[in-house]
Enzyme design. Structure first.
Site, mmCIF file in Angstrom:
data_model
loop_
_atom_site.group_PDB
_atom_site.id
_atom_site.type_symbol
_atom_site.label_atom_id
_atom_site.label_comp_id
_atom_site.label_asym_id
_atom_site.label_seq_id
_atom_site.Cartn_x
_atom_site.Cartn_y
_atom_site.Cartn_z
ATOM 1 N NE ARG A 131 -3.790 -2.275 0.275
ATOM 2 C CZ ARG A 131 -4.846 -2.517 1.055
ATOM 3 N NH1 ARG A 131 -5.207 -1.623 1.958
ATOM 4 N NH2 ARG A 131 -5.522 -3.636 0.935
ATOM 5 C CD GLU B 200 -3.142 3.234 2.710
ATOM 6 O OE1 GLU B 200 -2.866 3.188 3.927
ATOM 7 O OE2 GLU B 200 -4.152 2.720 2.216
ATOM 8 N NE ARG C 105 -5.575 2.380 12.066
ATOM 9 C CZ ARG C 105 -6.903 2.274 12.121
ATOM 10 N NH1 ARG C 105 -7.443 1.340 12.890
ATOM 11 N NH2 ARG C 105 -7.692 3.074 11.429
ATOM 12 C CG HIS C 106 -1.759 2.958 8.345
ATOM 13 N ND1 HIS C 106 -2.371 3.732 9.310
ATOM 14 C CD2 HIS C 106 -2.736 2.555 7.506
ATOM 15 C CE1 HIS C 106 -3.674 3.796 9.053
ATOM 16 N NE2 HIS C 106 -3.917 3.083 7.969
ATOM 17 C CD GLU D 47 -9.752 -2.578 8.702
ATOM 18 O OE1 GLU D 47 -9.486 -3.647 8.125
ATOM 19 O OE2 GLU D 47 -9.138 -1.518 8.510
ATOM 20 C CB SER E 92 -11.775 -4.322 4.836
ATOM 21 O OG SER E 92 -12.757 -3.628 4.110
ATOM 22 N NE ARG F 95 -4.190 -2.319 10.987
ATOM 23 C CZ ARG F 95 -4.774 -1.442 10.169
ATOM 24 N NH1 ARG F 95 -6.104 -1.320 10.194
ATOM 25 N NH2 ARG F 95 -4.068 -0.718 9.337
#
Length: 725
Positions: free
Chosen positions: A497, A499, A505-506, A648, A651, A699
């Site tokens: 990812r 991002e 948490r990323h 979360e 998903s 996670r």
């Protein structure tokens, strides 16, 4: 210069390529200030008569800063003379200035031109700076009265650097002459110069007599030194010859698998127990800690998360004092093969995992000798947060970047060992349950021709004459596998990812636990499988990894994980209502940010007493293009998220399985259908209704253990600021 036609300080050659920072640079000044503050801390600890462990930790931190400054600037901090002798000398020189001014200065004798310095390569200059810094470390350890083993290890490291310098340049590396021996030598040379005839005359009788005495004294001193060296060498040779234990210790030759002898029985550290008392065992482990007192050496041996105490003491015919000295001089983290007798102890050894026995050493051989300059101590890396947070605590906190930059060392800690055993357990339990439910494990490509979920959060790379992307998810390929009649599939693999999220948490690369399955009537059939899957994982962690979880909790305390069977399932409107009742302002279709997620998790925990729940019926506008809309209210969707401790972890959704509808939804999301033509075409020949989801493995582990940062659960984390090691 006028008298000799030479500069007093000739230009230094060969240094123009050295990458050093000026001492006035901001980063150098910051390190110098840090050095002063840490030095003050050491002095305060000594003045307060603090414990040796606290003083040693502060000294190590001071030395690390000093070495970093030397590597940055090429200058050793604390080199300026400011002791009482220097001050007295300065006072004496100042008093002599008027007399010197009154007397006429004699004409200086022509001095020979100093030889120009030999140019050093950048590598040699770096070794020289490293040697100076390590020399400072040795001096600081001696001044702090550190343990002999620690000082010996630092000296060994210094000698190793000097050997590297000599091998590279062919010259021995020596410090500038400034000690008492050098000063005496200078005094002698001055006396010799005084005895030499002045211009146009003979030396005086007094000068000759003085010179003769100096020479006689030097000869006697040299003779005495030679005698002492000979006696020491003879004594050492005699001791070596009479060392009855010389075959029972030493450094093993490099193991290159040249030959293989008869099989030997090895014992693991965690197998040592009261029942084995009297047995002789062979163990391979690391030296976690060592301490020498008189004629005995105490060791703590470590293998993975298990530790045991070993004692090596002088015993006639079995253990010599040379053997004890060798054992005590081995650096921490050295790997050794030890043979010893298991002995019961009267009092539990609370500092070790094996508390009721110790090992009396009979032989010890080093398999791999560790460098003495560890980036941090494992005891500091595993110290409980409660001890670090105590008021007035003098313990050293090992920072996150230090851990990750030296991950190989950090992984050796009991906490890291436990974390990654739990991580392996999560993957094994995930695979075990799904395989038992008829799922097939698949492996999908990670280089793809388009962004798998659309948007800009995708890594783009050159692919021959075109472009490729790193897969954001195996989503499309899981669905294509179902179209190929593999009705239930799962995958454990990397996900990327792009991002720029520097949060707790990323990650830009993580391990995805993905599954996809067909269903007969309703997508809640998928939710039921997910429910049973996670309950199975939670039970497995509770029953099979209780020891590892307990180890993590000792350093990072957390509340025991709670879950329900079956799991709690909420719908989106219910969650919004709970938030509003608690005073949170939020729109009906507004996505949950991290803060609201966590707050909702606390509300769920208080009301339902569970750390795990499912949230169903997300708004359609905040879900991917392939998500099936809710047939009763198209503002919502047949999609869901799973949460642990309010964050979360999965998903998922029912996927659109009609190709025409899929094209329509792709256009709504601004995705050109031609870029996903292979995916859309896979549904042209008939597709089962299906759904699934993707789990972030790191996670899950972080949240189950109650850790505060996902980098603890990623072995070599990748984020926007980290691509190494």
């Amino acid at each position: 210069k006028g008298a000799t036609l030479q500069s007093l300080h000739p230009p230094t050659h060969g240094t123009t390529n050295i990458m050093v920072v000026d001492a006035s640079a901001p980063e150098a000044q910051a390190l110098a200030k840090q050095y002063e503050q840490e030095g003050a801390t050491v002095r305060e600890l000594k003045g307060a008569k603090a414990g040796k462990e606290a003083i040693d930790a502060a000294v190590q931190k001071l030395l690390a800063t000093k070495a970093e400054y030397a590597a940055l600037t090429g200058v050793t901090l604390g080199a300026a003379s400011n002791n009482s002798k220097d001050k007295k000398k300065a006072k004496k020189d100042k008093a002599a200035e008027p007399a010197a001014a009154a007397a006429p200065a004699p004409a200086p004798a022509p001095a020979p031109a100093p030889a120009p310095e030999k140019a050093l390569s950048p590598e040699a200059e770096a070794l020289k700076a490293k040697a100076e810094a390590q020399g400072g470390v040795v001096r600081e350890l001696k001044a702090a009265k550190a343990g002999k083993a620690e000082i010996d290890a630092a000296v060994a490291s210094l000698l190793d650097v000097k050997k590297q310098f000599e091998a590279l340049t062919g010259e021995k590396l020596g410090a500038p002459s400034s000690n008492s021996k050098d000063k005496k030598k200078e005094k002698k040379e001055a006396a010799t110069a005084a005895a030499e005839p002045a211009a146009g005359g003979e030396p005086s009788k007094k000068a000759l007599k003085k010179l003769e005495k100096e020479q006689e004294k030097a000869a006697k001193k040299a003779e005495a030194a030679a005698k002492r060296e000979a006696e020491a060498a003879a004594k050492e040779a005699a001791e070596a010859a009479s060392d009855f234990a010389k075959d029972h210790y030493g450094v093993l030759p490099l193991i290159q698998s040249a030959t293989r002898g008869a099989p030997r029985e090895w014992t693991k550290v965690n197998e040592l127990s009261w029942a084995m008392a009297g047995e002789r065992v062979l163990i391979r482990a690391r030296i976690h800690a060592s301490r020498v007192t008189g004629k005995q050496a105490f060791l703590v041996l470590r293998e993975k998360r298990s530790t045991a105490q070993a004692l090596c003491f002088v015993e006639e015919g079995k253990v010599s004092k040379q053997m004890v000295k060798f054992v005590g001089g081995l650096p921490r983290e050295t790997i050794v093969d030890i043979t010893g007798d298991v002995v019961r102890v009267a009092q539990p050894i609370v500092s070790c995992s094996q508390q009721d026995v110790e090992l009396h050493v009979r032989s010890v051989h080093a398999v791999s000798v560790a460098s003495a300059d560890l980036p941090f101590q494992l005891d500091d890396a595993t110290r409980p947060e409660s001890e670090l947070e105590k008021e007035g605590s003098q313990f050293v906190r090992v920072g996150q970047d230090t851990r990750l930059d030296n991950r190989v060392i950090d992984l050796r800690s009991a906490t890291s060992q436990a974390i990654f055993r739990v991580q392996g357990g999560v993957c094994a339990l995930f695979r075990r349950y799904l395989a038992g439910q008829g799922f097939t494990e698949i492996h999908t490509p990670k280089m793809i021709g388009c962004a798998s979920e659309g948007g800009a959060n995708v890594f783009k790379l050159n692919y021959f004459k075109g472009n490729a992307f790193l897969a954001q998810s195996p989503q499309l390929y899981k669905q294509m596998a179902l179209a190929g009649d593999l009705d239930r599939v799962f995958e454990i693999g990397p996900v990327f990812r792009a991002e720029d999220s520097n949060t707790h948490r990323h990650l830009t690369e993580f391990t995805g636990l993905d599954l996809e399955m067909t269903f007969k009537e309703h997508y809640h059939e998928v939710l039921e499988v997910l429910d049973a899957l996670f309950v199975s994982i939670f039970k497995g962690l509770r029953d099979e990894f209780a020891s590892e979880v307990s180890t993590v909790y000792k350093q990072f305390p957390a509340t025991e994980f709670e879950f329900l069977e079956p799991s709690l399932r909420l719908k989106w409107p219910e969650a919004i209502a709970m938030l509003r009742e608690a005073g949170v302002e939020i729109g009906d279709f507004e996505d949950l940010n991290t803060e609201k997620e966590k707050f909702l998790g606390r509300l769920v925990k208080e009301k339902y007493h569970t750390d795990f729940y499912m949230l169903d019926k997300f708004p359609l506008e905040i879900r991917p293009f392939y998500t099936m809309p809710d047939p009763e209210d198209p503002r919502y969707s047949n999609s869901y998220d799973l949460f642990i401790r309010g964050e979360e972890i999965l998903s998922g959704a029912q996927r659109i399985h009609d190709p025409a509808f899929l094209v329509e939804r792709a256009n709504v999301h601004g995705i050109d259908p031609d870029t996903i033509r292979d995916y859309i075409d896979s549904f042209k020949f008939g597709m089962f209704p299906h759904g699934g989801g993707g789990v972030g493995m790191e996670r899950v582990v972080m949240l189950y253990l109650g850790l505060k940062n996902i980098r603890f659960t990623s072995m070599f984390p990748r984020d926007p600021k980290r691509l190494h090691p």
